[in-house]
Write a protein that holds these residues in place. Structure first.
Motif, PDB file in Angstrom:
ATOM      1  N   UNK A 128      55.564   1.858  71.630  1.00 10.53           N
ATOM      2  CA  UNK A 128      56.773   1.194  71.151  1.00 10.53           C
ATOM      3  C   UNK A 128      56.444  -0.045  70.329  1.00 10.53           C
ATOM      4  N   UNK A 129      55.425  -0.798  70.780  1.00 10.64           N
ATOM      5  CA  UNK A 129      55.097  -2.083  70.156  1.00 10.64           C
ATOM      6  C   UNK A 129      54.133  -1.956  68.982  1.00 10.64           C
ATOM      7  N   UNK A 130      53.336  -0.849  68.961  1.00 15.18           N
ATOM      8  CA  UNK A 130      52.326  -0.705  67.925  1.00 15.18           C
ATOM      9  C   UNK A 130      51.156  -1.646  68.162  1.00 15.18           C
ATOM     10  N   UNK A 131      50.265  -1.718  67.183  1.00 15.67           N
ATOM     11  CA  UNK A 131      49.094  -2.600  67.305  1.00 15.67           C
ATOM     12  C   UNK A 131      49.546  -4.040  67.124  1.00 15.67           C
ATOM     13  N   UNK A 132      49.507  -4.792  68.205  1.00 13.13           N
ATOM     14  CA  UNK A 132      49.942  -6.186  68.176  1.00 13.13           C
ATOM     15  C   UNK A 132      49.234  -6.950  69.282  1.00 13.13           C
ATOM     16  N   UNK A 133      49.368  -8.259  69.266  1.00 17.02           N
ATOM     17  CA  UNK A 133      48.748  -9.072  70.322  1.00 17.02           C
ATOM     18  C   UNK A 133      49.409  -8.803  71.669  1.00 17.02           C
ATOM     19  N   UNK A 134      50.702  -8.510  71.651  1.00 13.97           N
ATOM     20  CA  UNK A 134      51.401  -8.166  72.893  1.00 13.97           C
ATOM     21  C   UNK A 134      50.844  -6.868  73.475  1.00 13.97           C
ATOM     22  N   UNK A 135      50.572  -5.895  72.604  1.00 11.56           N
ATOM     23  CA  UNK A 135      49.993  -4.626  73.056  1.00 11.56           C
ATOM     24  C   UNK A 135      48.586  -4.840  73.621  1.00 11.56           C
ATOM     25  N   UNK A 136      47.808  -5.675  72.947  1.00  4.45           N
ATOM     26  CA  UNK A 136      46.465  -5.973  73.450  1.00  4.45           C
ATOM     27  C   UNK A 136      46.535  -6.625  74.827  1.00  4.45           C
ATOM     28  N   UNK A 137      47.503  -7.502  75.000  1.00  2.92           N
ATOM     29  CA  UNK A 137      47.691  -8.157  76.295  1.00  2.92           C
ATOM     30  C   UNK A 137      48.077  -7.139  77.359  1.00  2.92           C
ATOM     31  N   UNK A 138      49.016  -6.266  77.029  1.00  3.12           N
ATOM     32  CA  UNK A 138      49.456  -5.245  77.981  1.00  3.12           C
ATOM     33  C   UNK A 138      48.294  -4.345  78.405  1.00  3.12           C
ATOM     34  N   UNK A 139      47.469  -3.962  77.443  1.00  2.00           N
ATOM     35  CA  UNK A 139      46.335  -3.094  77.761  1.00  2.00           C
ATOM     36  C   UNK A 139      45.365  -3.778  78.718  1.00  2.00           C
ATOM     37  N   UNK A 140      44.956  -4.997  78.391  1.00  2.25           N
ATOM     38  CA  UNK A 140      43.973  -5.692  79.219  1.00  2.25           C
ATOM     39  C   UNK A 140      44.534  -6.027  80.602  1.00  2.25           C
ATOM     40  N   UNK A 141      45.782  -6.409  80.655  1.00  2.00           N
ATOM     41  CA  UNK A 141      46.404  -6.702  81.952  1.00  2.00           C
ATOM     42  C   UNK A 141      46.468  -5.439  82.812  1.00  2.00           C
ATOM     43  N   UNK A 142      46.878  -4.332  82.191  1.00  2.00           N
ATOM     44  CA  UNK A 142      46.943  -3.068  82.927  1.00  2.00           C
ATOM     45  C   UNK A 142      45.574  -2.617  83.403  1.00  2.00           C
ATOM     46  N   UNK A 143      44.578  -2.766  82.537  1.00  2.92           N
ATOM     47  CA  UNK A 143      43.209  -2.365  82.883  1.00  2.92           C
ATOM     48  C   UNK A 143      42.669  -3.196  84.042  1.00  2.92           C
ATOM     49  N   UNK A 144      42.821  -4.512  83.950  1.00  2.00           N
ATOM     50  CA  UNK A 144      42.312  -5.400  85.009  1.00  2.00           C
ATOM     51  C   UNK A 144      43.049  -5.143  86.324  1.00  2.00           C
ATOM     52  N   UNK A 145      44.365  -4.968  86.257  1.00  2.00           N
ATOM     53  CA  UNK A 145      45.144  -4.730  87.476  1.00  2.00           C
ATOM     54  C   UNK A 145      44.733  -3.424  88.149  1.00  2.00           C
ATOM     55  N   UNK A 146      44.573  -2.368  87.348  1.00  2.00           N
ATOM     56  CA  UNK A 146      44.197  -1.064  87.914  1.00  2.00           C
ATOM     57  C   UNK A 146      42.803  -1.110  88.533  1.00  2.00           C
ATOM     58  N   UNK A 147      41.851  -1.709  87.815  1.00  2.00           N
ATOM     59  CA  UNK A 147      40.472  -1.784  88.316  1.00  2.00           C
ATOM     60  C   UNK A 147      40.394  -2.665  89.561  1.00  2.00           C
ATOM     61  N   UNK A 148      41.126  -3.776  89.564  1.00  2.00           N
ATOM     62  CA  UNK A 148      41.107  -4.679  90.719  1.00  2.00           C
ATOM     63  C   UNK A 148      41.668  -3.984  91.961  1.00  2.00           C
ATOM     64  N   UNK A 149      42.810  -3.306  91.798  1.00  2.00           N
ATOM     65  CA  UNK A 149      43.415  -2.635  92.942  1.00  2.00           C
ATOM     66  C   UNK A 149      42.540  -1.484  93.425  1.00  2.00           C
ATOM     67  N   UNK A 150      41.946  -0.751  92.485  1.00  2.00           N
ATOM     68  CA  UNK A 150      41.052   0.347  92.859  1.00  2.00           C
ATOM     69  C   UNK A 150      39.826  -0.181  93.596  1.00  2.00           C
TER      70      UNK A 150
END
Length: 271
Positions: free
Chosen positions: A63-85
């Motif tokens: 929805x957002x395309x390539x943007x700083x918000x998208x980069x933030x969402x990706x890294x936050x999601x990645x860190x959250x998933x890896x941390x919980x795992x």
């Protein structure tokens, strides 16, 4: 082009899997293959620890395309998933003995051989989950063919490495090391290929942006994941029940049946 290559990758991966399963049965025997099948249940940890974040990443990034918000969402999601795992893996290791004996119901004579493989399978969940979340960048860019190829590469590497283990006459614990090595290599390949397509990451580091990303991704991911996780847990839960009620040999036979069904359905889908 990519679609034809993706289809060829699927065919090769499926063929390697079929050959590997046959070698497994010959090398391990029915009971130890049943133990292996039961230990793969810990791979379902990703269904719980992923929290639907890869789905959330695809939705918001598309929805957002390539943007700083998208980069933030990706890294936050990645860190959250890896941390919980990682937390789930740590708990799984701490409670290793009761899980092997009481939950999975591994026969006592196989527990020593299964212990290290169980731990290695658990740890391999983390790089696999990281790779799955990273693949969401490709899906968001609608590069589904590349994503499909990379998933086929994982199947090929996983079963190919296990074939090598048995071809070299290695002990059962080598199965766990092969799974972990494959997961780490695949995660590295996925990260390299995906970031080449996506480009440089420039996330927003302020606390407000990070908290907003956490709220919206977890809210959407958990909501979407809650409905599907029960259906996806059918196979591992059935294996556990079969281990308790029928026996370890029957778990292996059940696993063979599932793989045969998956191969036949996949063959018709690719036809």
């Amino acid at each position: 082009g990519f679609l034809e290559f993706s289809a060829q990758t699927d065919h090769i991966s499926a063929l390697v899997m079929v050959i590997s399963v046959r070698v497994f049965m010959t090398y391990l025997g029915a009971e130890l293959y049943g133990v292996y099948s039961l230990l793969t249940v810990v791979g379902s940890l990703n269904l719980l620890s992923g929290l639907g974040l890869n789905t959330a990443t695809v939705r918001f990034l598309a929805k957002q395309g390539k943007s700083r918000e998208s980069d933030t969402d990706f890294l936050v999601g990645l860190v959250a998933a890896v941390a919980f795992a990682s937390v789930m893996v740590a708990l799984g290791i701490i409670w290793k003995d009761p899980i092997l004996e009481a939950v999975l119901h591994v026969p006592e004579r196989f527990v020593p051989a299964s212990s290290d493989v169980y731990v290695l399978f658990l740890i391999s969940n983390v790089p696999v989950l990281a790779g799955q979340v990273t693949l969401a960048l490709l899906d968001a860019l609608q590069l589904v063919s590349i994503s499909s190829i990379l998933q086929g590469v994982y199947t090929f590497l996983y079963w190919g490495s296990l074939l090598m283990v048995f071809a070299l006459g290695m002990p059962f614990v080598a199965v766990g090391y092969a799974a972990l090595s494959t997961a780490l290599l695949w995660c590295a390949v996925v990260t390299f290929v995906t970031l080449r397509q996506w480009g440089r990451l420039s996330p927003l580091w302020d606390r407000g942006a990070i908290m907003q990303s956490i709220r919206k991704q977890l809210g959407f991911g958990i909501q979407v994941n809650a409905g599907s996780v029960i259906a996806m847990l059918f196979e591992p839960l059935t294996k556990i029940v079969a281990s308790h009620l029928l026996g370890i040999r029957e778990v292996g036979l059940f696993d063979l049946g599932l793989k045969a069904r998956s191969f036949i359905w996949g063959a018709f889908a690719r036809a």
